[in-house]
Design an enzyme around this catalytic site. Structure first.
Site, PDB file in Angstrom:
ATOM      1  N   ARG A 244       0.732  -1.029   0.021  1.00 24.28           N
ATOM      2  CA  ARG A 244       0.126  -0.019  -0.101  1.00 24.28           C
ATOM      3  C   ARG A 244       0.951   1.304  -0.101  1.00 24.28           C
ATOM      4  NH1 ARG A 244       2.370   1.862   3.867  1.00 24.28           N
ATOM      5  NH2 ARG A 244       0.812   3.463   3.892  1.00 24.28           N
ATOM      6  N   GLY A 245       0.145   2.524  -0.307  1.00 24.71           N
ATOM      7  CA  GLY A 245       1.034   3.530  -0.419  1.00 24.71           C
ATOM      8  C   GLY A 245       1.272   3.974  -1.791  1.00 24.71           C
ATOM      9  N   ALA A 246       0.910   5.108  -2.273  1.00 28.85           N
ATOM     10  CA  ALA A 246       0.763   5.318  -3.656  1.00 28.85           C
ATOM     11  C   ALA A 246       1.799   5.052  -4.639  1.00 28.85           C
ATOM     12  CB  ALA A 246       0.368   6.882  -3.890  1.00 28.85           C
TER      13      ALA A 246
ATOM     14  N   ARG B  10      -7.370  -0.445  -6.891  1.00 26.38           N
ATOM     15  CA  ARG B  10      -7.602   0.645  -5.743  1.00 26.38           C
ATOM     16  C   ARG B  10      -7.655   2.084  -6.641  1.00 26.38           C
ATOM     17  NH1 ARG B  10      -4.228   1.372  -0.539  1.00 26.38           N
ATOM     18  NH2 ARG B  10      -6.122   2.088   0.215  1.00 26.38           N
TER      19      ARG B  10
ATOM     20  N   GLN C 267      -2.129   2.669  10.091  1.00 25.79           N
ATOM     21  CA  GLN C 267      -0.941   2.742   9.241  1.00 25.79           C
ATOM     22  C   GLN C 267       0.063   3.443  10.195  1.00 25.79           C
ATOM     23  OE1 GLN C 267      -3.730   2.772   7.712  1.00 25.79           O
ATOM     24  NE2 GLN C 267      -3.767   2.357   5.742  1.00 25.79           N
TER      25      GLN C 267
ATOM     26  N   ASP D  89      -1.835  10.776  -2.156  1.00 24.94           N
ATOM     27  CA  ASP D  89      -2.339   9.684  -3.248  1.00 24.94           C
ATOM     28  C   ASP D  89      -2.674  10.141  -4.535  1.00 24.94           C
ATOM     29  OD1 ASP D  89      -2.903   8.393  -0.352  1.00 24.94           O
ATOM     30  OD2 ASP D  89      -2.721   6.770  -1.960  1.00 24.94           O
TER      31      ASP D  89
ATOM     32  N   ASN E  50      -5.586  12.229   0.258  1.00 24.40           N
ATOM     33  CA  ASN E  50      -4.708  11.491   0.860  1.00 24.40           C
ATOM     34  C   ASN E  50      -5.254  10.651   2.171  1.00 24.40           C
ATOM     35  OD1 ASN E  50      -1.877  10.677   1.704  1.00 24.40           O
ATOM     36  ND2 ASN E  50      -1.893  11.845   3.416  1.00 24.40           N
ATOM     37  N   LYS E  51      -4.720   9.934   2.847  1.00 21.61           N
ATOM     38  CA  LYS E  51      -5.429   9.004   3.881  1.00 21.61           C
ATOM     39  C   LYS E  51      -6.535   9.970   4.699  1.00 21.61           C
ATOM     40  CE  LYS E  51      -4.934   5.662   4.466  1.00 21.61           C
ATOM     41  NZ  LYS E  51      -6.071   4.834   3.600  1.00 21.61           N
TER      42      LYS E  51
HETATM   43  O1  MRU Z   1      -4.510   3.105   2.165  1.00 20.41           O
HETATM   44  P1  MRU Z   1      -3.195   3.328   2.243  1.00 20.41           P
HETATM   45  O2  MRU Z   1      -2.179   2.827   3.215  1.00 20.41           O
HETATM   46  O3  MRU Z   1      -2.481   3.048   0.719  1.00 20.41           O
HETATM   47  O4  MRU Z   1      -3.052   4.809   1.926  1.00 20.41           O
HETATM   48  C1  MRU Z   1      -1.439   5.581   1.766  1.00 20.41           C
HETATM   49  C2  MRU Z   1      -1.542   6.991   2.020  1.00 20.41           C
HETATM   50  O5  MRU Z   1      -2.667   7.726   2.310  1.00 20.41           O
HETATM   51  C3  MRU Z   1      -0.173   7.658   1.808  1.00 20.41           C
HETATM   52  O6  MRU Z   1      -0.189   8.702   2.690  1.00 20.41           O
HETATM   53  C4  MRU Z   1       0.029   7.994   0.366  1.00 20.41           C
HETATM   54  O7  MRU Z   1      -0.188   6.857  -0.368  1.00 20.41           O
HETATM   55  C5  MRU Z   1       1.242   8.489   0.425  1.00 20.41           C
HETATM   56  S1  MRU Z   1       2.580   7.259   0.388  1.00 20.41           S
HETATM   57  C6  MRU Z   1       4.010   7.691  -0.046  1.00 20.41           C
END
Ligand code: MRU
Length: 345
Positions: free
Chosen positions: A44-46, A87, A194, A235, A245-246
């Protein structure tokens, strides 16, 4: 610890759902396994999602039993479509898949083996460039961080969310490496934690002082004067600088403005979607109810309760003090400054 590893015929993904207790790799031999790992947040994470999807596409192409180049291309395009639906919010996913398809098209016509090799090379390039970009972002971003800064971050925008080093955590790491003696507040990041599981783990392993707070504590932390700035990842960033973002990020930005604190976003250019005028066009993923009603598999809310579970929110550009990219730091008006960096060309 590597977030993912390409081994030629297999692709290993660190299963982040087990962290910090269990660090195990999932061995993927075909693209559906990669798609499932993305869906269930094992990766996970963009930027990490983008790189994983690229390798997933290579596995899918490798397993095709097709000799005709045009049919090969059509089948790979179908696989890319399937991977891209895993996603919806992180634009890096489509960005990486589009880049892979462009590489494939430019290698046509060719024997399947040659085409797969070209794709594998491109996926490795995406991975490598992300790592290099994060180091650059760290160097640019750390200039905004004063010595001794107490930094609040949200979710995990670290090595685990990327090919390595991280975006928001990359900036923090670079400030730490520059001897600035920073310390971090990590918001736990409900519902999937996270921040508590991943950011806290990364910071502890790196010896960067970190204090864990629950999401509801951020306002009081700021009111008590215990934090100097906020830095988060993204994201997807629209061309006007609105940031997805999250979930919970928007609230932090509002609180930062109320308390006169800088609110920084760190993200590579692959996270910027210049095709969108504003954040209103960003698709926001909604995930299943159990993530909210359960904690580590244990029900904590009554049966029958309604649940709303958006995984991301949108922070309007007016609340974002600066965007730290791998090409430099930009400030408002973002429509202009992002374009000046050559993003979107
Ligand atoms: O649902 P996730 O854990 O994939 O969400 C991740 C985030 O929101 C991060 O802040 C974002 O992807 C940036 S990662 C460098």
């Amino acid at each position: 610890m590597e977030t993912m590893r390409w081994e030629g015929r297999e692709f290993l993904i660190l299963d982040q759902t087990g962290l910090p207790g269990r660090a195990e790799y999932i061995r993927c031999r075909d693209y559906p396994e990669v798609a499932e790992a993305i869906r269930r947040l094992s990766v996970r994470g963009a930027p990490a999602i983008g790189a994983a999807a690229a390798f997933g596409l290579v596995l899918g192409a490798m397993n095709l039993k097709v000799d005709d180049p045009l049919e090969f291309l059509a089948r790979v395009e179908e696989i890319a479509d399937r991977l891209s639906t895993t996603r919806p919010t992180a634009v890096n996913l489509n960005w990486a898949l589009e880049r892979m398809l462009a590489r494939l098209r430019s290698s046509m016509p060719g024997k399947p083996g040659e085409l797969v090799a070209a794709m594998a090379g491109e996926a490795e390039k995406i991975y490598r460039e992300d790592l290099e970009g994060n180091r650059k972002m760290g160097r640019f971003g750390q200039e905004l961080i004063p010595a001794g800064a107490r930094i609040l971050t949200h979710c995990n925008a670290g090595a685990l969310a990327t090919a390595g080093y991280g975006t928001a955590l990359g900036v923090i790491r670079a400030a730490h490496e520059a001897g600035k003696k920073v310390c971090v507040y990590a918001g736990e990041t409900r519902p999937l934690l996270q921040g508590a599981r991943l950011t806290a783990w990364e910071m502890v392993r790196d010896g960067i002082p970190v204090t864990l707070i629950t999401d509801g504590m951020a306002g009081y932390l700021m009111a008590k004067g215990m934090v100097d700035l906020v830095v988060v990842g993204a994201d997807r960033i629209a061309s006007n600088g609105d940031v997805a973002n999250k979930i919970g990020t928007y609230g932090l930005a509002v609180l930062a403005r109320e308390h006169g604190l800088p609110f920084y976003v760190a993200a590579p250019f692959s996270t910027v979607d210049m095709s969108l005028e504003s954040g209103a066009g960003i698709p926001i993923e909604e995930r299943n109810a159990e993530e909210v009603t359960h904690l580590a598999g244990v029900r904590v809310a009554p049966e029958g309760v309604g649940v709303w579970n958006p995984a991301f929110d949108v922070t309007p550009a007016r609340l974002v003090s600066a965007i730290i990219t791998d090409r430099g730091v930009v400030r408002p008006p973002y429509e202009k400054t992002l374009r000046e960096l050559g993003i979107g060309e």
